[in-house]
Write an enzyme that holds these catalytic residues in place. Structure first.
Site, short mmCIF file in Angstrom:
data_model
loop_
_atom_site.label_atom_id
_atom_site.label_comp_id
_atom_site.label_asym_id
_atom_site.label_seq_id
_atom_site.Cartn_x
_atom_site.Cartn_y
_atom_site.Cartn_z
N ASN A 195 38.09 29.62 59.52
CA ASN A 195 39.18 29.81 58.65
C ASN A 195 40.37 30.00 59.05
O ASN A 195 40.79 31.25 59.47
CB ASN A 195 38.76 30.73 57.33
CG ASN A 195 39.62 31.07 56.37
OD1 ASN A 195 40.68 30.25 56.31
ND2 ASN A 195 39.72 32.11 55.53
N LYS A 216 43.23 30.04 57.79
CA LYS A 216 44.22 30.45 56.72
C LYS A 216 45.61 30.08 56.76
O LYS A 216 45.70 29.01 57.01
CB LYS A 216 44.38 32.25 57.07
CG LYS A 216 43.03 32.99 57.29
CD LYS A 216 43.02 34.45 56.88
CE LYS A 216 41.93 34.96 57.30
NZ LYS A 216 41.36 36.42 56.71
N HIS A 227 37.74 32.75 48.15
CA HIS A 227 37.91 33.82 49.30
C HIS A 227 38.50 34.90 48.74
O HIS A 227 39.49 34.67 47.76
CB HIS A 227 38.63 32.87 50.41
CG HIS A 227 38.90 33.58 51.55
ND1 HIS A 227 39.83 34.90 51.46
CD2 HIS A 227 38.57 33.48 52.81
CE1 HIS A 227 39.64 35.33 52.83
NE2 HIS A 227 38.95 34.81 53.56
N GLU A 276 40.94 36.71 49.58
CA GLU A 276 42.44 36.52 49.57
C GLU A 276 42.64 35.71 48.32
O GLU A 276 43.91 36.06 47.78
CB GLU A 276 43.02 36.08 50.96
CG GLU A 276 42.78 37.15 51.89
CD GLU A 276 42.59 36.44 53.24
OE1 GLU A 276 42.80 35.19 53.53
OE2 GLU A 276 42.40 37.16 54.12
N GLU A 314 31.49 38.14 52.31
CA GLU A 314 32.48 38.85 53.00
C GLU A 314 32.95 40.08 52.59
O GLU A 314 33.74 39.87 51.43
CB GLU A 314 33.78 37.88 52.97
CG GLU A 314 33.27 36.47 53.75
CD GLU A 314 34.60 35.81 54.31
OE1 GLU A 314 34.75 35.62 55.53
OE2 GLU A 314 35.54 35.61 53.30
N GLY A 317 39.66 41.06 58.44
CA GLY A 317 40.98 41.29 59.13
C GLY A 317 41.59 42.67 59.48
O GLY A 317 42.45 42.93 59.77
N SER A 323 35.74 40.24 60.30
CA SER A 323 35.97 40.63 61.59
C SER A 323 34.74 40.29 62.73
O SER A 323 34.32 41.14 63.67
CB SER A 323 36.13 42.20 61.69
OG SER A 323 37.43 42.42 61.10
C1 PEP Z 1 37.99 35.50 56.54
O1 PEP Z 1 39.19 35.36 56.36
O2 PEP Z 1 37.18 34.77 56.08
C2 PEP Z 1 37.53 36.49 57.50
C3 PEP Z 1 36.37 36.91 57.96
O3 PEP Z 1 38.63 36.93 58.36
P1 PEP Z 1 38.56 37.83 59.92
O4 PEP Z 1 37.49 37.28 60.41
O5 PEP Z 1 39.97 37.98 60.35
O6 PEP Z 1 38.20 39.32 59.39
#
Ligand code: PEP
Length: 254
Positions: A10, A12, A98, A100, A170, A176, A215
């Site tokens: 992803n 973003k 997601h 976000e 998630e 992040g 992460s």
């Molecule tokens: C994501 O945005 O779906 C995500 C898992 O981000 P990160 O791997 O940076 O934590």
């Protein structure tokens, strides 16, 4: 049953169209020798880079995903993009719900359900995101939140529809932040999600890929992906560097 591992990057709101082409150019040779039958790999660039990424991935085995979608096929919805428009560009998967989008753009279980349906109707494959916040985990609400999100998004789908989709677990506190769920925490929630899917779709639950996201890095991917109900990863930050992303993909091959 053996489910093909599925890794999706992803991106973003990173990468212009030209930068996307360059990242795919770097990924292609690294992906070349990988055993394609055991891992499926997609990238989700921003809307503005989908067309250039679609061109660049030709012949690489990489698949294209979008990060969001509107639930109508067309109409007076300024600034929005529909599932048929994505399909026309060569998109195969679409991330829906997601965290976000839920946290920053007001998406709800109801809108996630409408988007999931629209993605399926267009012949695309949804990647439906669920996950609890830190406050919810600390209040012992993880399973209740995940159950509400799974039932809210997927409750109206047939077994045949469920079979085609991916769920991404998630935990919001892990996205992040550099904090990763332990393998035990991830497997525990994934098993609960699998149980919910079984209630909704019977045997179809065994075909649904459940990705972990939060992460994921080269050094924790293999251990997470070895868990029985962790069928892939949704990768944010580490998907922006070719070497890091491919190292995660390799973690799915072990
Ligand atoms: C994501 O945005 O779906 C995500 C898992 O981000 P990160 O791997 O940076 O934590």
């Amino acid at each position: 049953m053996a489910r093909t591992k599925f890794i999706c990057g992803n991106w973003k709101m990173f990468k212009t169209a030209g930068e996307a082409r360059e990242l795919v150019r770097q990924l292609a040779p690294l992906m070349a020798g990988l055993a394609r039958r055991t891992v499926q790999v997609a990238i989700a660039p921003p809307f503005t880079a989908l067309a250039s990424a679609a061109e660049a991935i030709a012949g690489t085995g990489l698949e294209l995903a979008a990060q969001n979608v509107h639930w109508e096929a067309q109409g007076a919805f300024t600034g929005e993009v529909s599932a048929p428009m994505l399909k026309d560009l060569g998109v195969k998967h679409c991330i829906v719900g997601h965290s976000e989008r839920r946290q920053l753009f007001g998406e709800t279980d109801a809108s996630v359900a409408k988007k999931t349906r629209a993605v399926l109707e267009a012949g695309l494959l949804p990647i439906v995101c669920v996950g609890e916040t830190l406050a919810e985990r600390e209040a012992n609400e993880t399973m209740a939140v995940v159950e509400r999100q799974v039932r809210g998004a997927l409750g109206g789908l047939s077994a045949a529809e469920l079979r085609t989709l991916t769920v991404a677990y998630e935990p919001v506190w892990a996205i992040g932040t550099g904090k990763t769920a332990t393998t035990a925490q991830a497997q525990e929630v994934h098993a609960v999600i699998r149980g919910l899917l079984r209630e909704l779709g019977g045997g179809a639950a065994d075909e649904v890929r459940i990705q972990y996201g939060g992460s994921v890095k080269a050094d924790n991917a293999a251990e997470l992906l070895a868990q029985p109900d962790v069928d892939g990863a949704l990768v944010g930050g580490a998907s922006l560097k070719a070497q890091d992303f491919v190292a995660i993909v390799k973690g799915a091959l072990r």
